[in-house]
Design a protein around this motif. Sequence first.
Motif, mmCIF file in Angstrom:
data_model
loop_
_atom_site.group_PDB
_atom_site.id
_atom_site.type_symbol
_atom_site.label_atom_id
_atom_site.label_comp_id
_atom_site.label_asym_id
_atom_site.label_seq_id
_atom_site.Cartn_x
_atom_site.Cartn_y
_atom_site.Cartn_z
ATOM 1 N N PRO A 226 5.147 -14.871 4.696
ATOM 2 C CA PRO A 226 6.198 -15.262 5.808
ATOM 3 C C PRO A 226 5.476 -14.962 7.592
ATOM 4 O O PRO A 226 5.626 -13.779 7.628
ATOM 5 N N ALA A 227 6.245 -15.685 8.592
ATOM 6 C CA ALA A 227 5.920 -15.510 9.680
ATOM 7 C C ALA A 227 6.799 -14.237 10.730
ATOM 8 O O ALA A 227 5.690 -13.471 11.296
ATOM 9 N N ALA A 228 7.535 -14.181 9.935
ATOM 10 C CA ALA A 228 8.655 -13.232 11.036
ATOM 11 C C ALA A 228 8.353 -11.980 10.125
ATOM 12 O O ALA A 228 7.774 -10.610 10.708
ATOM 13 N N VAL A 229 7.298 -11.748 9.032
ATOM 14 C CA VAL A 229 6.869 -10.381 8.855
ATOM 15 C C VAL A 229 5.381 -10.288 8.964
ATOM 16 O O VAL A 229 5.608 -8.757 9.863
ATOM 17 N N LEU A 230 4.202 -11.409 9.228
ATOM 18 C CA LEU A 230 3.369 -11.131 10.593
ATOM 19 C C LEU A 230 3.514 -10.379 11.085
ATOM 20 O O LEU A 230 2.964 -9.558 11.883
ATOM 21 N N LEU A 231 4.790 -11.407 12.432
ATOM 22 C CA LEU A 231 5.063 -10.704 13.538
ATOM 23 C C LEU A 231 5.366 -9.737 13.176
ATOM 24 O O LEU A 231 4.675 -9.023 14.226
ATOM 25 N N THR A 232 5.618 -8.370 12.732
ATOM 26 C CA THR A 232 6.122 -7.463 12.668
ATOM 27 C C THR A 232 5.156 -6.478 12.312
ATOM 28 O O THR A 232 5.866 -5.219 13.068
ATOM 29 N N ALA A 233 4.289 -7.344 11.388
ATOM 30 C CA ALA A 233 3.742 -5.769 11.530
ATOM 31 C C ALA A 233 2.643 -6.006 12.921
ATOM 32 O O ALA A 233 1.998 -4.888 13.021
ATOM 33 N N LEU A 234 2.094 -7.681 13.247
ATOM 34 C CA LEU A 234 1.148 -6.916 15.030
ATOM 35 C C LEU A 234 1.710 -6.634 16.306
ATOM 36 O O LEU A 234 1.831 -5.969 16.838
ATOM 37 N N ALA A 235 3.127 -6.534 15.733
ATOM 38 C CA ALA A 235 3.855 -6.102 16.973
ATOM 39 C C ALA A 235 4.615 -4.246 16.462
ATOM 40 O O ALA A 235 4.940 -3.811 17.598
ATOM 41 N N ALA A 236 4.126 -3.783 15.991
ATOM 42 C CA ALA A 236 4.025 -1.953 15.324
ATOM 43 C C ALA A 236 3.454 -2.038 16.329
ATOM 44 O O ALA A 236 2.007 -1.183 16.580
ATOM 45 N N THR A 237 4.498 -0.554 17.192
ATOM 46 C CA THR A 237 3.263 0.493 17.318
ATOM 47 C C THR A 237 2.343 1.463 16.841
ATOM 48 O O THR A 237 3.016 1.961 15.735
ATOM 49 N N ALA A 238 1.644 1.852 18.070
ATOM 50 C CA ALA A 238 0.545 3.593 17.577
ATOM 51 C C ALA A 238 2.196 4.186 16.968
ATOM 52 O O ALA A 238 3.041 4.487 17.987
ATOM 53 N N GLY B 256 -4.491 -8.110 1.789
ATOM 54 C CA GLY B 256 -3.855 -8.722 2.730
ATOM 55 C C GLY B 256 -3.727 -8.019 4.539
ATOM 56 O O GLY B 256 -4.061 -7.396 3.897
ATOM 57 N N GLU B 257 -3.451 -8.281 5.052
ATOM 58 C CA GLU B 257 -2.620 -7.941 5.966
ATOM 59 C C GLU B 257 -1.779 -7.485 5.734
ATOM 60 O O GLU B 257 -1.272 -7.070 4.754
ATOM 61 N N VAL B 258 -1.859 -5.730 7.268
ATOM 62 C CA VAL B 258 -1.014 -4.503 7.179
ATOM 63 C C VAL B 258 0.941 -5.196 7.817
ATOM 64 O O VAL B 258 0.655 -6.299 8.371
ATOM 65 N N GLN B 259 1.358 -4.922 5.780
ATOM 66 C CA GLN B 259 2.784 -5.667 6.630
ATOM 67 C C GLN B 259 3.744 -3.808 6.979
ATOM 68 O O GLN B 259 3.360 -3.179 6.126
ATOM 69 N N ALA B 260 4.669 -4.129 7.699
ATOM 70 C CA ALA B 260 5.308 -2.973 8.069
ATOM 71 C C ALA B 260 7.078 -3.411 8.075
ATOM 72 O O ALA B 260 7.531 -4.481 8.868
ATOM 73 N N VAL B 261 7.524 -2.511 7.160
ATOM 74 C CA VAL B 261 9.393 -3.021 7.160
ATOM 75 C C VAL B 261 9.634 -1.307 7.158
ATOM 76 O O VAL B 261 9.515 -0.359 6.771
ATOM 77 N N MET B 262 10.569 -1.632 8.212
ATOM 78 C CA MET B 262 11.177 0.226 8.128
ATOM 79 C C MET B 262 10.303 1.375 8.267
ATOM 80 O O MET B 262 10.143 2.045 7.992
ATOM 81 N N MET B 263 9.694 1.175 9.388
ATOM 82 C CA MET B 263 8.622 2.502 9.124
ATOM 83 C C MET B 263 7.398 2.228 8.177
ATOM 84 O O MET B 263 7.087 3.053 7.873
ATOM 85 N N SER B 264 7.866 1.792 7.115
ATOM 86 C CA SER B 264 6.946 1.995 6.139
ATOM 87 C C SER B 264 5.653 0.598 6.062
ATOM 88 O O SER B 264 5.336 -0.700 7.051
ATOM 89 N N ARG B 265 4.347 1.409 5.336
ATOM 90 C CA ARG B 265 3.036 0.316 5.547
ATOM 91 C C ARG B 265 3.096 -0.121 4.044
ATOM 92 O O ARG B 265 3.200 0.292 2.992
ATOM 93 N N ALA B 266 2.156 -1.062 3.628
ATOM 94 C CA ALA B 266 2.044 -2.072 3.027
ATOM 95 C C ALA B 266 1.480 -2.969 2.920
ATOM 96 O O ALA B 266 1.258 -3.970 3.809
ATOM 97 N N VAL B 267 0.569 -3.536 1.773
ATOM 98 C CA VAL B 267 -0.179 -4.770 2.014
ATOM 99 C C VAL B 267 -0.305 -5.554 0.528
ATOM 100 O O VAL B 267 0.471 -4.891 -0.065
#
Length: 225
Positions: free
Chosen positions: A16-28, A98-109
């Motif tokens: 989903p595009a929303a998930v990818l945008l969330t991963a890209l927008a995650a700050t350091a 795949g690309e790194v996904q970010a949800v609720m300050m968590s990471r997964a691929v």
Amino acid sequence: MGERVRIRARLRRPAPAAVLLTALAATALTGCSGFLVPAGEGERSPTPSATAPGVHADTPPPPSAAPAPPADVPAQGPDPSPTATGECPASGAVVTMGEVQAVMMSRAVVLTLTNCGTKPYRVVGYPSVQALGEDGERLPVKVNPAGSVFGRDQGPKEVLLDPGLTVRSMLAWVSTKEGGELVMADALELAAAPDAGARVYPLEGHDIRYMDELNVTAWRAELPE
């Protein structure tokens, strides 16, 4: 062995595009342990992992970047299958990350297993995941067959995968109460199973280099929810 099903034809759905945008927008992150899934997510294996030298959880992570291209290597473990010439291992199954996904300050691929051979490939169980150090040495990062905030583990189910078709798994970074210092890994070694040809995926430039434990779901045609 569980219910046996045969997958003949299926289109892979893009993430989903929303998930990818969330991963890209995650700050350091200012602390490495902050993005990890809270302790208690998913099932836990009763065998504790060994303690190894690591880096302190307060060490700031390097900035996120795209993963480097994988390198084919023979799988390590009992009776490993040799890697065939070209992109497809001799086992007939290749695993990609795949690309790194970010949800609720968590990471997964998302891990994807593709039957790159010419015959049906029997899939059952979980991906083989191993954290590697700077010199390629295996690190004692525990890998649990379990779910996470990205979805629960539905358990293994035997699938006879026709050539060109895929199954997937979710690999998530988790933390535990006893985690303490985090281990810094330079790469992940991924394979369809312990006795199948493996690929090494460098993690340089990712905050996902810092690990406590990993949770991975069983190979399934559909990702967990």
